[in-house]
Design a protein around this motif. Sequence first.
Motif, short mmCIF file in Angstrom:
data_model
loop_
_atom_site.label_atom_id
_atom_site.label_comp_id
_atom_site.label_asym_id
_atom_site.label_seq_id
_atom_site.Cartn_x
_atom_site.Cartn_y
_atom_site.Cartn_z
N TRP A 33 0.83 -1.20 0.00
CA TRP A 33 0.00 0.00 0.00
C TRP A 33 0.87 1.26 0.00
CZ3 TRP A 33 -4.59 0.13 3.99
CH2 TRP A 33 -5.46 1.19 3.67
N LEU A 34 1.88 1.29 0.84
CA LEU A 34 2.77 2.45 0.93
C LEU A 34 3.55 2.65 -0.37
CD1 LEU A 34 4.10 2.09 4.58
CD2 LEU A 34 2.39 3.71 3.74
N LYS A 35 3.93 1.55 -1.02
CA LYS A 35 4.63 1.66 -2.31
C LYS A 35 3.71 2.28 -3.35
CE LYS A 35 7.53 -2.48 -1.65
NZ LYS A 35 7.76 -3.86 -2.15
N VAL A 36 2.46 1.81 -3.39
CA VAL A 36 1.50 2.37 -4.34
C VAL A 36 1.30 3.86 -4.07
CG1 VAL A 36 -0.90 2.33 -5.14
CG2 VAL A 36 0.29 0.18 -4.69
N GLN A 37 1.12 4.21 -2.80
CA GLN A 37 0.86 5.60 -2.45
C GLN A 37 2.02 6.50 -2.87
OE1 GLN A 37 -1.27 6.98 1.11
NE2 GLN A 37 0.65 7.85 1.83
N SER A 38 3.24 6.07 -2.59
CA SER A 38 4.41 6.87 -2.93
C SER A 38 4.49 7.14 -4.43
CB SER A 38 5.68 6.16 -2.45
OG SER A 38 6.83 6.87 -2.84
N CYS A 39 4.25 6.10 -5.21
CA CYS A 39 4.34 6.24 -6.66
C CYS A 39 3.14 7.01 -7.21
CB CYS A 39 4.42 4.85 -7.30
SG CYS A 39 5.22 4.85 -8.92
N TRP A 40 1.97 6.78 -6.63
CA TRP A 40 0.74 7.48 -7.08
C TRP A 40 0.88 8.98 -6.83
CZ3 TRP A 40 -3.01 10.51 -4.75
CH2 TRP A 40 -4.20 10.71 -5.48
N LEU A 41 1.44 9.36 -5.68
CA LEU A 41 1.62 10.77 -5.37
C LEU A 41 2.57 11.44 -6.36
CD1 LEU A 41 1.90 10.65 -1.47
CD2 LEU A 41 0.02 11.60 -2.81
N TYR A 42 3.54 10.68 -6.86
CA TYR A 42 4.50 11.22 -7.83
C TYR A 42 3.87 11.35 -9.21
CZ TYR A 42 8.62 11.40 -10.86
OH TYR A 42 9.54 11.75 -11.82
N LEU A 43 3.08 10.35 -9.61
CA LEU A 43 2.56 10.31 -10.98
C LEU A 43 1.25 11.06 -11.17
CD1 LEU A 43 3.29 6.55 -11.85
CD2 LEU A 43 4.54 8.57 -12.68
N GLU A 44 0.48 11.19 -10.09
CA GLU A 44 -0.84 11.82 -10.24
C GLU A 44 -0.79 13.21 -10.85
OE1 GLU A 44 -4.46 13.97 -9.47
OE2 GLU A 44 -2.51 14.41 -8.55
N PRO A 45 0.12 14.09 -10.39
CA PRO A 45 0.20 15.42 -11.03
C PRO A 45 0.66 15.34 -12.49
CG PRO A 45 1.31 15.42 -8.90
CD PRO A 45 1.05 14.00 -9.26
N ILE A 46 1.50 14.34 -12.81
CA ILE A 46 2.01 14.21 -14.17
C ILE A 46 0.90 13.81 -15.13
CG2 ILE A 46 3.58 12.86 -15.64
CD1 ILE A 46 5.41 12.58 -13.16
N PHE A 47 0.12 12.77 -14.74
CA PHE A 47 -0.91 12.28 -15.64
C PHE A 47 -2.22 13.07 -15.52
CE2 PHE A 47 2.03 8.72 -15.71
CZ PHE A 47 2.05 8.42 -17.06
N SER A 48 -2.19 14.09 -14.68
CA SER A 48 -3.32 15.03 -14.67
C SER A 48 -3.18 16.02 -15.82
CB SER A 48 -3.36 15.80 -13.34
OG SER A 48 -3.65 14.93 -12.28
N SER A 49 -2.00 16.03 -16.44
CA SER A 49 -1.74 16.93 -17.57
C SER A 49 -2.25 16.32 -18.88
CB SER A 49 -0.24 17.20 -17.67
OG SER A 49 0.09 17.76 -18.92
N PRO A 50 -3.13 17.00 -19.58
CA PRO A 50 -3.59 16.50 -20.89
C PRO A 50 -2.43 16.32 -21.87
CG PRO A 50 -5.00 18.29 -20.11
CD PRO A 50 -3.82 18.25 -19.20
N ASP A 51 -1.40 17.17 -21.74
CA ASP A 51 -0.25 17.05 -22.65
C ASP A 51 0.45 15.71 -22.48
OD1 ASP A 51 -0.69 19.51 -23.74
OD2 ASP A 51 0.69 20.56 -22.40
N ILE A 52 0.70 15.33 -21.23
CA ILE A 52 1.36 14.05 -20.96
C ILE A 52 0.46 12.90 -21.41
CG2 ILE A 52 2.23 12.51 -19.15
CD1 ILE A 52 4.11 14.79 -19.71
N MET A 53 -0.83 12.98 -21.12
CA MET A 53 -1.76 11.92 -21.50
C MET A 53 -1.78 11.71 -23.02
SD MET A 53 -3.20 10.46 -18.86
CE MET A 53 -4.76 9.77 -19.37
#
Length: 378
Positions: free
Chosen positions: A222-242
Amino acid sequence: SSGINAEWPLRPGDEFWQETYKITKTFAKSTKKTDSKDKLTATTRRTSSMAVVKDGDQSQDAYSVCQRVQKGVKDFKGNLPVVSIMCNPGLRQRHWNGMSEIIGFDITPDSGSTLRKMLKNNLDPVLEEFEGISNAASKEFGLERAMQKMADEWEEIYFNTTQYRDSGISILASVEEIQTTLDDQIIKTQTMRGSPFIKPFEKEIRYWEDKLILTQEIIDEWLKVQSCWLYLEPIFSSPDIMSQMPEEGRLFQVVDKNWRDTMKFVTNDPKVLHATSMPGMLEKMRDSNNLLDKIMKGLNNYLEKKRLYFARFFFLSNDEMLEILSETKDPTRVQAHLKKCFEGIANLEFTGDYDILAMMSSEKRKKYRLRLCVDTTS
């Protein structure tokens, strides 16, 4: 007899013995004083003989009563081994069955059982065997209570969560206390499993150990998922990256849904053992971590291609590159990183349409106006 705590008669019996012993000594001294009094004069004897006799008789009677009480306490103390064995709070039906088999008849206590009746059973010949069973019952009872204490401890342990930005989603806060409790209880449980007296609870202790280990594994994943999710969530919130990483974006959406479902479940019931009982939780976390590994690999490949296309990106970290690439419609985002890529340029001057008009020197802060505007939108 099963309703009597084996330890209860010991202290009051000792205290009663001590009190009667003190009283006996007091009356014994009084009796000796009466016997050793000097002979009174004839006149005094005639006037006080009745009182002396009366006082002496009362002291003697009290002394006799105390001696009888002491004898009764002493006789009862002889039964204390039976009381200690038969009134053990750890005795269960399996123990009564074992003792009944030894003595040849059923001695399982019921609502009509009393200590007096138990003492009439002439247990002396089998008392040593009964003591072995009772001692084992005490050991088993200690393990049983330790198991219950561990279970009770979790009733007051909850996951702490905190809101993540304005997303409406909670994330886990500190879990150090939970992890410490898990480590301690797993060690304690494994030690208990090695006890020769754990057999009656072997199934329960194995189930408890498996539950603790499962909870520990879930939290780790769970902690591994959270750490990575917190890093990637702002990135994939970008339409450009998507748009530039559609496959990785699709995988992240799967992880994101699992994450949000999990955190919603935990927020509704944050008690640790309840929250980690979500069906298939460990598998979901492991699957999410596998997907996140693929996403991170794809992301690194994507950034590597960008560096090969524009070599000066090698001077930037992944996070700095992503900050630029996630906002391709806003060229001003490069300003903070210009000096790393171009040592002599401090910043750029843009028009309202994001065309570049001039450059500012790093050393003398001198402005160099361009002959032609650079169109960043084409």
